[in-house]
Write a protein that holds these residues in place. Structure first.
Motif, PDB file in Angstrom:
ATOM      1  N   PRO A  87     -13.812 -50.028  15.290  1.00 42.73           N
ATOM      2  CA  PRO A  87     -14.640 -50.944  14.496  1.00 42.73           C
ATOM      3  C   PRO A  87     -14.675 -52.342  15.119  1.00 42.73           C
ATOM      4  CG  PRO A  87     -12.947 -49.895  13.141  1.00 42.73           C
ATOM      5  CD  PRO A  87     -12.654 -49.516  14.538  1.00 42.73           C
ATOM      6  N   LYS A  88     -15.852 -52.921  15.207  1.00 47.14           N
ATOM      7  CA  LYS A  88     -15.994 -54.232  15.843  1.00 47.14           C
ATOM      8  C   LYS A  88     -15.187 -55.305  15.121  1.00 47.14           C
ATOM      9  CE  LYS A  88     -20.453 -53.668  18.148  1.00 47.14           C
ATOM     10  NZ  LYS A  88     -21.834 -54.192  18.281  1.00 47.14           N
ATOM     11  N   GLU A  89     -15.066 -55.174  13.803  1.00 47.39           N
ATOM     12  CA  GLU A  89     -14.343 -56.204  13.051  1.00 47.39           C
ATOM     13  C   GLU A  89     -12.861 -56.235  13.394  1.00 47.39           C
ATOM     14  OE1 GLU A  89     -14.868 -52.634  10.184  1.00 47.39           O
ATOM     15  OE2 GLU A  89     -16.025 -53.686  11.728  1.00 47.39           O
ATOM     16  N   GLN A  90     -12.361 -55.181  14.024  1.00 45.55           N
ATOM     17  CA  GLN A  90     -10.960 -55.142  14.424  1.00 45.55           C
ATOM     18  C   GLN A  90     -10.656 -56.113  15.554  1.00 45.55           C
ATOM     19  OE1 GLN A  90      -8.442 -51.466  14.292  1.00 45.55           O
ATOM     20  NE2 GLN A  90      -8.766 -51.477  16.492  1.00 45.55           N
ATOM     21  N   TRP A  91     -11.689 -56.576  16.236  1.00 41.54           N
ATOM     22  CA  TRP A  91     -11.516 -57.379  17.445  1.00 41.54           C
ATOM     23  C   TRP A  91     -11.780 -58.863  17.225  1.00 41.54           C
ATOM     24  CZ3 TRP A  91      -9.578 -54.786  21.601  1.00 41.54           C
ATOM     25  CH2 TRP A  91      -9.568 -53.387  21.488  1.00 41.54           C
ATOM     26  N   THR A  92     -12.049 -59.252  16.001  1.00 37.00           N
ATOM     27  CA  THR A  92     -12.396 -60.653  15.715  1.00 37.00           C
ATOM     28  C   THR A  92     -11.322 -61.618  16.180  1.00 37.00           C
ATOM     29  OG1 THR A  92     -13.720 -59.994  13.809  1.00 37.00           O
ATOM     30  CG2 THR A  92     -12.968 -62.302  13.885  1.00 37.00           C
ATOM     31  N   TYR A  93     -10.066 -61.282  15.944  1.00 42.79           N
ATOM     32  CA  TYR A  93      -8.971 -62.210  16.224  1.00 42.79           C
ATOM     33  C   TYR A  93      -8.207 -61.877  17.497  1.00 42.79           C
ATOM     34  CZ  TYR A  93      -9.981 -63.611  11.443  1.00 42.79           C
ATOM     35  OH  TYR A  93     -10.610 -64.046  10.307  1.00 42.79           O
ATOM     36  N   LEU A  94      -8.780 -61.019  18.346  1.00 35.77           N
ATOM     37  CA  LEU A  94      -8.221 -60.755  19.671  1.00 35.77           C
ATOM     38  C   LEU A  94      -9.095 -61.431  20.723  1.00 35.77           C
ATOM     39  CD1 LEU A  94      -7.348 -56.962  19.275  1.00 35.77           C
ATOM     40  CD2 LEU A  94      -5.724 -58.856  19.417  1.00 35.77           C
ATOM     41  N   SER A  95      -8.488 -61.779  21.832  1.00 35.40           N
ATOM     42  CA  SER A  95      -9.229 -62.495  22.872  1.00 35.40           C
ATOM     43  C   SER A  95     -10.083 -61.572  23.726  1.00 35.40           C
ATOM     44  CB  SER A  95      -8.266 -63.266  23.778  1.00 35.40           C
ATOM     45  OG  SER A  95      -7.343 -62.381  24.402  1.00 35.40           O
ATOM     46  N   ILE A  96      -9.938 -60.246  23.539  1.00 35.03           N
ATOM     47  CA  ILE A  96     -10.766 -59.273  24.236  1.00 35.03           C
ATOM     48  C   ILE A  96     -11.614 -58.521  23.212  1.00 35.03           C
ATOM     49  CG2 ILE A  96      -9.134 -59.000  26.142  1.00 35.03           C
ATOM     50  CD1 ILE A  96      -8.219 -56.363  24.813  1.00 35.03           C
ATOM     51  N   ASP A  97     -12.584 -57.741  23.699  1.00 32.98           N
ATOM     52  CA  ASP A  97     -13.410 -56.906  22.835  1.00 32.98           C
ATOM     53  C   ASP A  97     -13.160 -55.442  23.150  1.00 32.98           C
ATOM     54  OD1 ASP A  97     -14.934 -58.802  21.246  1.00 32.98           O
ATOM     55  OD2 ASP A  97     -15.863 -59.413  23.136  1.00 32.98           O
ATOM     56  N   ARG A  98     -13.663 -54.587  22.284  1.00 33.76           N
ATOM     57  CA  ARG A  98     -13.497 -53.157  22.506  1.00 33.76           C
ATOM     58  C   ARG A  98     -14.184 -52.751  23.810  1.00 33.76           C
ATOM     59  NH1 ARG A  98     -17.614 -50.370  18.051  1.00 33.76           N
ATOM     60  NH2 ARG A  98     -19.553 -50.871  19.155  1.00 33.76           N
ATOM     61  N   PHE A  99     -13.765 -51.635  24.363  1.00 34.01           N
ATOM     62  CA  PHE A  99     -14.291 -51.162  25.641  1.00 34.01           C
ATOM     63  C   PHE A  99     -15.387 -50.125  25.396  1.00 34.01           C
ATOM     64  CE2 PHE A  99     -10.221 -52.961  26.501  1.00 34.01           C
ATOM     65  CZ  PHE A  99     -10.364 -53.570  27.746  1.00 34.01           C
ATOM     66  N   GLU A 100     -16.482 -50.271  26.129  1.00 37.01           N
ATOM     67  CA  GLU A 100     -17.622 -49.401  25.920  1.00 37.01           C
ATOM     68  C   GLU A 100     -17.632 -48.171  26.812  1.00 37.01           C
ATOM     69  OE1 GLU A 100     -19.511 -49.815  23.366  1.00 37.01           O
ATOM     70  OE2 GLU A 100     -18.582 -51.726  22.827  1.00 37.01           O
ATOM     71  N   ASN A 101     -16.734 -48.117  27.798  1.00 37.92           N
ATOM     72  CA  ASN A 101     -16.659 -46.929  28.643  1.00 37.92           C
ATOM     73  C   ASN A 101     -15.225 -46.738  29.133  1.00 37.92           C
ATOM     74  OD1 ASN A 101     -16.383 -48.143  31.510  1.00 37.92           O
ATOM     75  ND2 ASN A 101     -18.154 -49.228  30.631  1.00 37.92           N
ATOM     76  N   LYS A 102     -14.913 -45.503  29.511  1.00 37.89           N
ATOM     77  CA  LYS A 102     -13.557 -45.156  29.900  1.00 37.89           C
ATOM     78  C   LYS A 102     -13.138 -45.799  31.219  1.00 37.89           C
ATOM     79  CE  LYS A 102     -12.447 -40.814  27.588  1.00 37.89           C
ATOM     80  NZ  LYS A 102     -12.003 -39.419  27.783  1.00 37.89           N
ATOM     81  N   GLU A 103     -14.095 -45.991  32.118  1.00 41.87           N
ATOM     82  CA  GLU A 103     -13.741 -46.544  33.422  1.00 41.87           C
ATOM     83  C   GLU A 103     -13.180 -47.952  33.277  1.00 41.87           C
ATOM     84  OE1 GLU A 103     -16.610 -45.060  32.679  1.00 41.87           O
ATOM     85  OE2 GLU A 103     -16.241 -43.169  33.757  1.00 41.87           O
ATOM     86  N   ASP A 104     -13.861 -48.792  32.496  1.00 40.28           N
ATOM     87  CA  ASP A 104     -13.379 -50.161  32.297  1.00 40.28           C
ATOM     88  C   ASP A 104     -12.042 -50.154  31.562  1.00 40.28           C
ATOM     89  OD1 ASP A 104     -15.583 -51.169  33.572  1.00 40.28           O
ATOM     90  OD2 ASP A 104     -16.654 -51.712  31.730  1.00 40.28           O
ATOM     91  N   PHE A 105     -11.937 -49.281  30.573  1.00 41.88           N
ATOM     92  CA  PHE A 105     -10.687 -49.251  29.822  1.00 41.88           C
ATOM     93  C   PHE A 105      -9.541 -48.747  30.677  1.00 41.88           C
ATOM     94  CE2 PHE A 105      -7.788 -47.020  26.742  1.00 41.88           C
ATOM     95  CZ  PHE A 105      -7.154 -48.184  26.318  1.00 41.88           C
ATOM     96  N   ARG A 106      -9.779 -47.773  31.531  1.00 40.01           N
ATOM     97  CA  ARG A 106      -8.702 -47.268  32.387  1.00 40.01           C
ATOM     98  C   ARG A 106      -8.150 -48.378  33.275  1.00 40.01           C
ATOM     99  NH1 ARG A 106      -6.277 -42.711  34.071  1.00 40.01           N
ATOM    100  NH2 ARG A 106      -7.623 -41.402  32.774  1.00 40.01           N
ATOM    101  N   THR A 107      -9.038 -49.183  33.857  1.00 39.80           N
ATOM    102  CA  THR A 107      -8.581 -50.296  34.698  1.00 39.80           C
ATOM    103  C   THR A 107      -7.713 -51.247  33.891  1.00 39.80           C
ATOM    104  OG1 THR A 107     -10.548 -50.152  36.100  1.00 39.80           O
ATOM    105  CG2 THR A 107      -9.339 -52.225  36.128  1.00 39.80           C
ATOM    106  N   TYR A 108      -8.172 -51.571  32.677  1.00 35.54           N
ATOM    107  CA  TYR A 108      -7.417 -52.488  31.823  1.00 35.54           C
ATOM    108  C   TYR A 108      -6.099 -51.856  31.385  1.00 35.54           C
ATOM    109  CZ  TYR A 108      -6.437 -55.819  28.069  1.00 35.54           C
ATOM    110  OH  TYR A 108      -5.850 -56.766  27.270  1.00 35.54           O
ATOM    111  N   PHE A 109      -6.141 -50.590  31.024  1.00 39.19           N
ATOM    112  CA  PHE A 109      -4.957 -49.892  30.519  1.00 39.19           C
ATOM    113  C   PHE A 109      -3.899 -49.753  31.608  1.00 39.19           C
ATOM    114  CE2 PHE A 109      -2.751 -46.146  28.624  1.00 39.19           C
ATOM    115  CZ  PHE A 109      -2.534 -46.653  27.361  1.00 39.19           C
ATOM    116  N   GLU A 110      -4.327 -49.518  32.829  1.00 36.58           N
ATOM    117  CA  GLU A 110      -3.379 -49.452  33.944  1.00 36.58           C
ATOM    118  C   GLU A 110      -2.660 -50.787  34.113  1.00 36.58           C
ATOM    119  OE1 GLU A 110      -5.876 -48.186  37.125  1.00 36.58           O
ATOM    120  OE2 GLU A 110      -5.650 -46.042  36.668  1.00 36.58           O
ATOM    121  N   GLY A 111      -3.410 -51.886  33.939  1.00 41.08           N
ATOM    122  CA  GLY A 111      -2.775 -53.206  33.994  1.00 41.08           C
ATOM    123  C   GLY A 111      -1.785 -53.413  32.865  1.00 41.08           C
TER     124      GLY A 111
END
Length: 232
Positions: A56-80
């Motif tokens: 849910p988009k509202e879950q990200w209001t108070y985080l400095s990042i936003d939800r990920f729209e694809n697995k490739e971007d999230f995998r890079t972030y998750f590995e970090g």
């Protein structure tokens, strides 16, 4: 009040003080919960369900990042995340299903002064308002104080983030004040509320956590019988 030879007030002495250790968790196992360091191979697919486009988009209001729209971007972030030592990211698993249903971290780790902060809390829908979430927080709190023997445990959040402020108070953290205009994120100004828990305050909370988490404190529908801060 203690004073020095110049008649100046000074803090209480800390005898035989030595720096602490960095967190190094293998697994923290509770009644309902397992907490373990983030691992890409074991945790990626489950984590994507609450970090990805279905989150849910509202879950990200108070985080400095936003939800990920694809697995490739999230995998890079998750590995970090998995490689990071500070923040030191942890996965929250439901003990029965072994499914990852949330993540959080120990961060701003200060072994020299034995101080650490809980942060980057992100819960999947199954975890919110659950005994698993409370136990996960307790397991890490217990590790910080009983295993690492840190002196101070911190919680910081946007002053406008009502759920995070409420969670800090419910878990036994003490409000210390607001740092005004402490940060800018998502093109907004953030005032940051600071909370802390000291070792003796944790000791006073332990029995409350243990009593609250007892299976006998929940009815057949899983609802609590006594709230966490009730004196039994």
């Amino acid at each position: 009040m203690l004073t020095n030879i110049f008649d100046q007030p000074i803090g209480e002495p800390v005898l035989d003080f030595v720096p602490g250790q960095l967190p190094d968790i293998e697994q923290l196992v509770g009644i309902y919960t397992i907490v373990e360091p983030l691992n890409v191979d074991r945790h990626f697919e489950d984590a994507y369900t609450f970090y990805g486009p279905d989150s849910p988009k509202e879950q990200w209001t108070y985080l400095s990042i936003d939800r990920f729209e694809n697995k490739e971007d999230f995998r890079t972030y998750f590995e970090g995340m998995a490689d990071s030592k500070d923040p030191y990211y942890l996965a929250i698993l439901d003990k029965e299903s072994h499914k990852v249903i949330g993540t959080f971290s120990l961060m701003r780790i200060d072994p020299k002064n034995r101080v650490v902060e809980m942060g980057w809390v992100l819960y999947g829908p199954e975890l919110k308002h659950s005994r698993v979430a409370t136990e996960a927080q307790y397991l890490v709190m217990r590790y910080v104080f009983d295993e690492l023997h840190y002196r101070r445990y911190e919680w910081k959040c946007d002053s406008l983030n009502a759920p995070s402020n409420q969670a800090a108070k419910r878990l036994g953290f003490t409000f210390e004040g607001t740092f005004r205009r402490a940060a800018v994120y998502k093109n907004r100004s953030r005032d940051t509320n600071w909370y802390s828990m000291l070792e003796e305050e944790y000791q006073a909370m332990k029995a409350k956590f243990d009593n609250w988490l007892d299976p006998a404190n929940f009815d057949d529908q899983g609802y609590q019988i006594h709230p966490l801060n009730t004196d039994y």
